[in-house]
Scaffold this motif. Sequence first.
Motif, PDB file in Angstrom:
ATOM      1  N   VAL A  23      62.903 -21.929  38.276  1.00  0.00           N
ATOM      2  CA  VAL A  23      64.281 -21.768  38.715  1.00  0.00           C
ATOM      3  C   VAL A  23      64.372 -21.367  40.184  1.00  0.00           C
ATOM      4  O   VAL A  23      65.400 -21.565  40.832  1.00  0.00           O
ATOM      5  N   ASP A  24      63.284 -20.826  40.744  1.00  0.00           N
ATOM      6  CA  ASP A  24      63.298 -20.435  42.152  1.00  0.00           C
ATOM      7  C   ASP A  24      63.115 -21.611  43.094  1.00  0.00           C
ATOM      8  O   ASP A  24      63.241 -21.456  44.309  1.00  0.00           O
ATOM      9  N   GLY A  25      62.772 -22.780  42.561  1.00  0.00           N
ATOM     10  CA  GLY A  25      62.751 -23.985  43.373  1.00  0.00           C
ATOM     11  C   GLY A  25      61.593 -24.121  44.329  1.00  0.00           C
ATOM     12  O   GLY A  25      61.684 -24.861  45.311  1.00  0.00           O
ATOM     13  N   ARG A  26      60.485 -23.457  44.081  1.00  0.00           N
ATOM     14  CA  ARG A  26      59.316 -23.578  44.944  1.00  0.00           C
ATOM     15  C   ARG A  26      58.501 -24.817  44.573  1.00  0.00           C
ATOM     16  O   ARG A  26      58.654 -25.386  43.495  1.00  0.00           O
ATOM     17  N   LYS A  27      57.592 -25.184  45.455  1.00  0.00           N
ATOM     18  CA  LYS A  27      56.712 -26.308  45.161  1.00  0.00           C
ATOM     19  C   LYS A  27      55.605 -25.901  44.200  1.00  0.00           C
ATOM     20  O   LYS A  27      55.274 -26.641  43.277  1.00  0.00           O
ATOM     21  N   ILE A  28      54.983 -24.735  44.457  1.00  0.00           N
ATOM     22  CA  ILE A  28      53.877 -24.326  43.597  1.00  0.00           C
ATOM     23  C   ILE A  28      54.425 -23.608  42.365  1.00  0.00           C
ATOM     24  O   ILE A  28      55.500 -23.008  42.393  1.00  0.00           O
ATOM     25  N   LYS A  29      53.675 -23.680  41.279  1.00  0.00           N
ATOM     26  CA  LYS A  29      54.068 -23.031  40.023  1.00  0.00           C
ATOM     27  C   LYS A  29      53.299 -21.732  39.793  1.00  0.00           C
ATOM     28  O   LYS A  29      53.708 -20.883  39.009  1.00  0.00           O
ATOM     29  N   ALA A  30      52.171 -21.588  40.503  1.00  0.00           N
ATOM     30  CA  ALA A  30      51.355 -20.382  40.359  1.00  0.00           C
ATOM     31  C   ALA A  30      50.295 -20.392  41.439  1.00  0.00           C
ATOM     32  O   ALA A  30      49.976 -21.437  42.023  1.00  0.00           O
ATOM     33  N   SER A  31      49.726 -19.218  41.694  1.00  0.00           N
ATOM     34  CA  SER A  31      48.557 -19.107  42.554  1.00  0.00           C
ATOM     35  C   SER A  31      47.619 -18.080  41.948  1.00  0.00           C
ATOM     36  O   SER A  31      48.052 -16.997  41.534  1.00  0.00           O
ATOM     37  N   THR A  32      46.353 -18.435  41.871  1.00  0.00           N
ATOM     38  CA  THR A  32      45.315 -17.528  41.378  1.00  0.00           C
ATOM     39  C   THR A  32      44.425 -17.127  42.540  1.00  0.00           C
ATOM     40  O   THR A  32      43.883 -17.996  43.240  1.00  0.00           O
ATOM     41  N   PHE A  33      44.285 -15.826  42.754  1.00  0.00           N
ATOM     42  CA  PHE A  33      43.392 -15.319  43.794  1.00  0.00           C
ATOM     43  C   PHE A  33      41.993 -15.202  43.171  1.00  0.00           C
ATOM     44  O   PHE A  33      41.572 -14.147  42.707  1.00  0.00           O
ATOM     45  N   SER A  34      41.299 -16.311  43.158  1.00  0.00           N
ATOM     46  CA  SER A  34      40.054 -16.420  42.392  1.00  0.00           C
ATOM     47  C   SER A  34      39.018 -15.380  42.810  1.00  0.00           C
ATOM     48  O   SER A  34      38.304 -14.828  41.964  1.00  0.00           O
ATOM     49  N   SER A  35      38.916 -15.103  44.101  1.00  0.00           N
ATOM     50  CA  SER A  35      37.912 -14.144  44.560  1.00  0.00           C
ATOM     51  C   SER A  35      38.235 -12.723  44.134  1.00  0.00           C
ATOM     52  O   SER A  35      37.329 -11.888  44.047  1.00  0.00           O
ATOM     53  N   ASN A  36      39.509 -12.430  43.882  1.00  0.00           N
ATOM     54  CA  ASN A  36      39.866 -11.133  43.310  1.00  0.00           C
ATOM     55  C   ASN A  36      39.659 -11.133  41.799  1.00  0.00           C
ATOM     56  O   ASN A  36      39.167 -10.151  41.234  1.00  0.00           O
ATOM     57  N   LYS A  37      40.035 -12.216  41.155  1.00  0.00           N
ATOM     58  CA  LYS A  37      40.022 -12.267  39.691  1.00  0.00           C
ATOM     59  C   LYS A  37      38.611 -12.342  39.135  1.00  0.00           C
ATOM     60  O   LYS A  37      38.319 -11.765  38.079  1.00  0.00           O
ATOM     61  N   TRP A  38      37.737 -13.078  39.818  1.00  0.00           N
ATOM     62  CA  TRP A  38      36.379 -13.279  39.327  1.00  0.00           C
ATOM     63  C   TRP A  38      35.401 -12.720  40.356  1.00  0.00           C
ATOM     64  O   TRP A  38      35.054 -13.391  41.330  1.00  0.00           O
TER      65      TRP A  38
END
Length: 487
Positions: free
Chosen positions: A347-362
């Motif tokens: 609903v916010d109308g952005r292009k991306i649907k998500a971002s994962t900060f892989s170096s933080n997460k893994w």
Amino acid sequence: MSAAHTRTGHGPGSTGHVVVIGGGISGLAAAHRLLEGGARVTVLEAADRLGGKLYAGEIEGVPVDLGAESMLARRPEAVELARAVGIGDRLRPPTTATASLWTRGALRPMPKGHVMGVPGDLGPLAASGVISPEGLARIDEDTRLPRTEVGEDVAVGAYVAERLGREVVDRLVEPLLGGVYAGDAYQISMRAAVPPLFEAARANRSLLDGVRGIQARSAAAVHQAGAAATGPVFMGIEGGIGTLPGAVADAVRAKGGEIRTGTPVTAVRRSAQGWQLDLDGAALTADAVVLATPAPATARLLAPVCGPAAAELHSVEYASMALVTMAFRRADVEERLTGSGFLVPPVDGRKIKASTFSSNKWGWTGGFDPDLFVLRTSIGRHGDEADLAREDGELVGFSRADLREAVGLTAAPVASRVTRWDGGLPQYPVGHLERVGRIQDAVAHLPGLRVCGALYTGVGIPACIASARTAADDILATLRPDSVPAE
């Protein structure tokens, strides 16, 4: 027929020859199970690589997942399979699982106390700023509204919007459910996608009360199970989840199974001996077949032998998406990027649907190049796929523009790569379970043939493996009733 015919013989104690069509995690898991039961197995994969939506790659020398990146750990099937094929010591929980929502112009904390975005505890929700004061007041109406009948099934978004208002759906349920199915919450089946919520809706007049009941039962189950149930909800694998198919394939080969890539199957038909499969320039006979292929391929193969199942499969819709993976100099980004990433409500109308900060997460990624920081974004979902027609560079540009606005990231990546998943995820609309039931009932009339995969009982890795086990056990029971592996 001029094509050469081949038939693999049965080894000592073998229950027969089973061909598994499809070398994704479902097909490989089915092959592994069949070999445990004593069958001789051949896996045929049309593509040049195994793994399907599990895809291990690298960027600037850092291993990354270019497909699915984690698996539910509170279901046992995927963890069990990883351990069975010798990579249990590489299972890793996320270093951080603190995610945010990018909505209303800011990164906001993901509220705690919800079931797939449906709140039970309104305190954290109010503090997050995700829902407006008017939206919070609308949620309160749930306790005064009359019961909403759900019948045999209902769309998640439609039911939650009627009980709690559209803001809850648009700002919370959509990004969370969309992260799993890349679909539209107003079309996704609640009974198929969130069964505990469906049962709560049937049992309670108030949805808030139903969610609180789910949470109370979950807390009681954890307390009763003790420390064994307090582990991470999700799990990754050092080197990437995409390394799991290769490990399973190695185990299949070690057990005597044969795997052929670049080998499309053009037809499947009954024969006096069981089944005949038409390959490119050859025909292969088998006692049984497991179809672990997406709906379009399964429908094509089943059309001559099971028209009703094929007709149902033809109606299955899929969502397409793209993953944009980028590597940055850590010094340029580290202070700006905290937590595991963020979700973006459509609903916010952005292009991306998500971002994962892989170096933080893994955390294991830092062991390959501590000076690099890897992240990824996703673009596209069911009904919103126009941007996927653009060039890779444009998708990278969209991602950078949204990251600049979301977290102030202005640095240029040192490398980027785009992975496109055309028809990547099957959709689970209202009535999905009934359709699956009709497919399985029709296929059940074909001796020695079963289907499995993400379409049937869940799109997650454990659900796919469970589907594969069921198909394999059915085949083994047909070939030799005493051959089903013990649990």
